[in-house]
Design a protein around this motif. Structure first.
Motif, short mmCIF file in Angstrom:
data_model
loop_
_atom_site.label_atom_id
_atom_site.label_comp_id
_atom_site.label_asym_id
_atom_site.label_seq_id
_atom_site.Cartn_x
_atom_site.Cartn_y
_atom_site.Cartn_z
N LEU A 114 0.86 -1.18 0.00
CA LEU A 114 0.00 0.00 0.00
C LEU A 114 0.90 1.22 0.00
O LEU A 114 1.83 1.31 0.81
CB LEU A 114 -0.90 0.00 1.24
CG LEU A 114 -1.82 1.21 1.36
CD1 LEU A 114 -2.93 1.14 0.32
CD2 LEU A 114 -2.41 1.29 2.75
N ARG A 115 0.60 2.17 -0.91
CA ARG A 115 1.41 3.38 -1.00
C ARG A 115 0.52 4.62 -1.01
O ARG A 115 -0.51 4.64 -1.67
CB ARG A 115 2.25 3.37 -2.28
CG ARG A 115 3.27 2.28 -2.28
CD ARG A 115 4.30 2.48 -3.37
NE ARG A 115 5.21 1.35 -3.33
CZ ARG A 115 5.16 0.32 -4.16
NH1 ARG A 115 4.26 0.28 -5.11
NH2 ARG A 115 6.02 -0.66 -4.06
N LEU A 116 0.96 5.63 -0.28
CA LEU A 116 0.33 6.95 -0.29
C LEU A 116 1.42 7.92 -0.72
O LEU A 116 2.45 8.03 -0.07
CB LEU A 116 -0.22 7.30 1.09
CG LEU A 116 -0.88 8.67 1.22
CD1 LEU A 116 -2.11 8.78 0.33
CD2 LEU A 116 -1.26 8.94 2.67
N ILE A 117 1.18 8.60 -1.85
CA ILE A 117 2.18 9.48 -2.44
C ILE A 117 1.56 10.85 -2.66
O ILE A 117 0.43 10.96 -3.15
CB ILE A 117 2.65 8.91 -3.81
CG1 ILE A 117 3.17 7.48 -3.63
CG2 ILE A 117 3.69 9.80 -4.45
CD1 ILE A 117 3.27 6.70 -4.92
N GLN A 118 2.31 11.91 -2.31
CA GLN A 118 1.87 13.27 -2.60
C GLN A 118 3.07 14.08 -3.06
O GLN A 118 4.13 14.05 -2.41
CB GLN A 118 1.22 13.93 -1.37
CG GLN A 118 0.56 15.25 -1.70
CD GLN A 118 -0.21 15.81 -0.52
OE1 GLN A 118 0.30 15.88 0.59
NE2 GLN A 118 -1.45 16.21 -0.77
N ILE A 124 3.53 6.92 2.78
CA ILE A 124 3.36 5.59 3.36
C ILE A 124 3.72 4.57 2.29
O ILE A 124 3.27 4.69 1.15
CB ILE A 124 1.91 5.36 3.85
CG1 ILE A 124 1.57 6.31 4.99
CG2 ILE A 124 1.71 3.91 4.30
CD1 ILE A 124 0.12 6.23 5.45
N ASP A 125 4.52 3.58 2.65
CA ASP A 125 4.88 2.48 1.75
C ASP A 125 5.02 1.24 2.63
O ASP A 125 6.09 0.98 3.16
CB ASP A 125 6.18 2.79 1.02
CG ASP A 125 6.53 1.74 -0.02
OD1 ASP A 125 5.71 0.83 -0.25
OD2 ASP A 125 7.64 1.82 -0.59
N LEU A 126 3.92 0.50 2.77
CA LEU A 126 3.89 -0.63 3.70
C LEU A 126 3.25 -1.85 3.04
O LEU A 126 2.27 -1.71 2.29
CB LEU A 126 3.07 -0.29 4.95
CG LEU A 126 3.60 0.82 5.85
CD1 LEU A 126 2.55 1.21 6.87
CD2 LEU A 126 4.87 0.39 6.54
N PHE A 154 -2.94 13.63 -4.40
CA PHE A 154 -2.22 12.50 -3.82
C PHE A 154 -2.66 11.23 -4.53
O PHE A 154 -3.70 11.19 -5.18
CB PHE A 154 -2.46 12.40 -2.31
CG PHE A 154 -3.89 12.16 -1.92
CD1 PHE A 154 -4.40 10.87 -1.83
CD2 PHE A 154 -4.74 13.21 -1.62
CE1 PHE A 154 -5.72 10.63 -1.47
CE2 PHE A 154 -6.05 13.00 -1.25
CZ PHE A 154 -6.54 11.71 -1.18
N LYS A 155 -1.82 10.20 -4.41
CA LYS A 155 -2.14 8.88 -4.97
C LYS A 155 -2.24 7.89 -3.82
O LYS A 155 -1.40 7.91 -2.92
CB LYS A 155 -1.02 8.40 -5.90
CG LYS A 155 -0.87 9.15 -7.18
CD LYS A 155 0.25 8.51 -7.98
CE LYS A 155 0.62 9.33 -9.19
NZ LYS A 155 1.77 8.74 -9.89
N LEU A 156 -3.23 7.05 -3.87
CA LEU A 156 -3.36 5.94 -2.95
C LEU A 156 -3.42 4.71 -3.83
O LEU A 156 -4.36 4.55 -4.61
CB LEU A 156 -4.63 6.07 -2.10
CG LEU A 156 -4.86 4.99 -1.05
CD1 LEU A 156 -3.73 4.95 -0.03
CD2 LEU A 156 -6.18 5.22 -0.34
#
Length: 187
Positions: A114-118, A124-126, A154-156
Motif C-alpha cells: 500500500l502506497r500513499l504518495i503526494q 506511506i509504503d507498507l 495524492f495517490k493511494l
C-alpha cells in the motif's frame, strides 16, 4: 487501544510548523483540530499490478468512502497517525459487507504493498501484512505522522507482485477496507 497522546502531540507539532508571516513576525494560524477516520472500501477480486484506489472521480459515498477525489479541500491539512485494514467475503455489495467478520487476507493480498504518495513524496509504503488487523481493534501506528496537504493531489495505490492477481470466486465478493486514523486541521 494505546494512548494517543503522543500521536496527538506530534500532529500538533507538524500542523503548527505551518505558520503565516505578517509584518516580519511569525504568528500561528488559528487551527481547530478534529479527530477523524478516512476510510475506503474497495472490491479486490480480479485486481493485479498497480491499482489506483483514489482518483479525481472518487465521490464521497456514506459507508463506501469519505474521500472526495484525490485532493483535500482548502484549509484542511491532515496528519495520519495510524492505519488498519479489514478484509471480508461476507456480503454481495460493498454497502452490505460485514466488517465484523474475522476473514484473513488471502496470500495475494498479503503480498501487496500500500502506497500513499503526494508531490512525488512517499508518505506511506507498507506491505498489507504490516497493517492487517490481527485483533479486532488494532491500528498500526505510523511513527512518521505524515502530513497530507490540502489542495495538492495524492495517490493511494495498491501494488501486487508481478504475475499475481486476486482470484475471482463465483458468487463470493472480496472487499478490503482501508482506515486512516487522522488529525484534521481546519483553518
Amino acid at each position: 487501544m494505546e494512548n494517543r497522546n503522543s500521536q496527538l502531540q506530534r500532529a500538533i507539532k507538524v500542523l503548527g510548523a505551518r505558520q503565516r508571516q505578517t509584518n516580519h513576525t511569525v504568528r500561528p494560524q488559528a487551527t481547530k483540530l478534529v479527530d477523524k477516520t478516512f476510510y475506503l472500501n474497495v472490491k479486490v477480486d480480479g485486481m493485479s499490478g498497480i491499482n489506483q484506489l483514489v482518483d479525481a472521480n472518487t465521490k464521497k459515498i456514506v459507508g463506501i468512502t469519505n474521500f472526495d477525489g484525490n485532493q483535500l479541500n482548502s484549509g484542511r491539512d491532515v496528519v495520519i497517525d495510524a492505519i488498519r485494514i479489514q478484509f471480508t467475503t461476507k456480503g454481495m455489495k460493498m454497502e452490505s459487507a460485514d466488517w465484523q467478520s474475522r476473514d484473513v487476507l488471502p496470500a495475494e493480498l498479503q503480498n501487496a504493498d500500500l502506497r500513499l504518495i503526494q508531490t512525488n513524496d512517499m508518505l506511506i509504503d507498507l506491505p498489507l501484512t504490516d497493517i492487517q488487523n490481527f485483533k479486532f481493534d488494532d491500528y498500526r501506528p505510523i511513527a512518521t505522522t505524515p502530513l497530507l496537504r490540502a489542495k495538492e493531489e495524492f495517490k493511494l495505490e495498491l501494488e501486487f507482485p508481478k504475475g499475481v492477481n486476486v482470484p475471482i470466486k463465483e458468487g463470493v465478493s472480496m472487499f478490503l477496507r482501508l482506515e486512516f486514523r487522522v488529525t484534521e486541521a481546519k483553518k
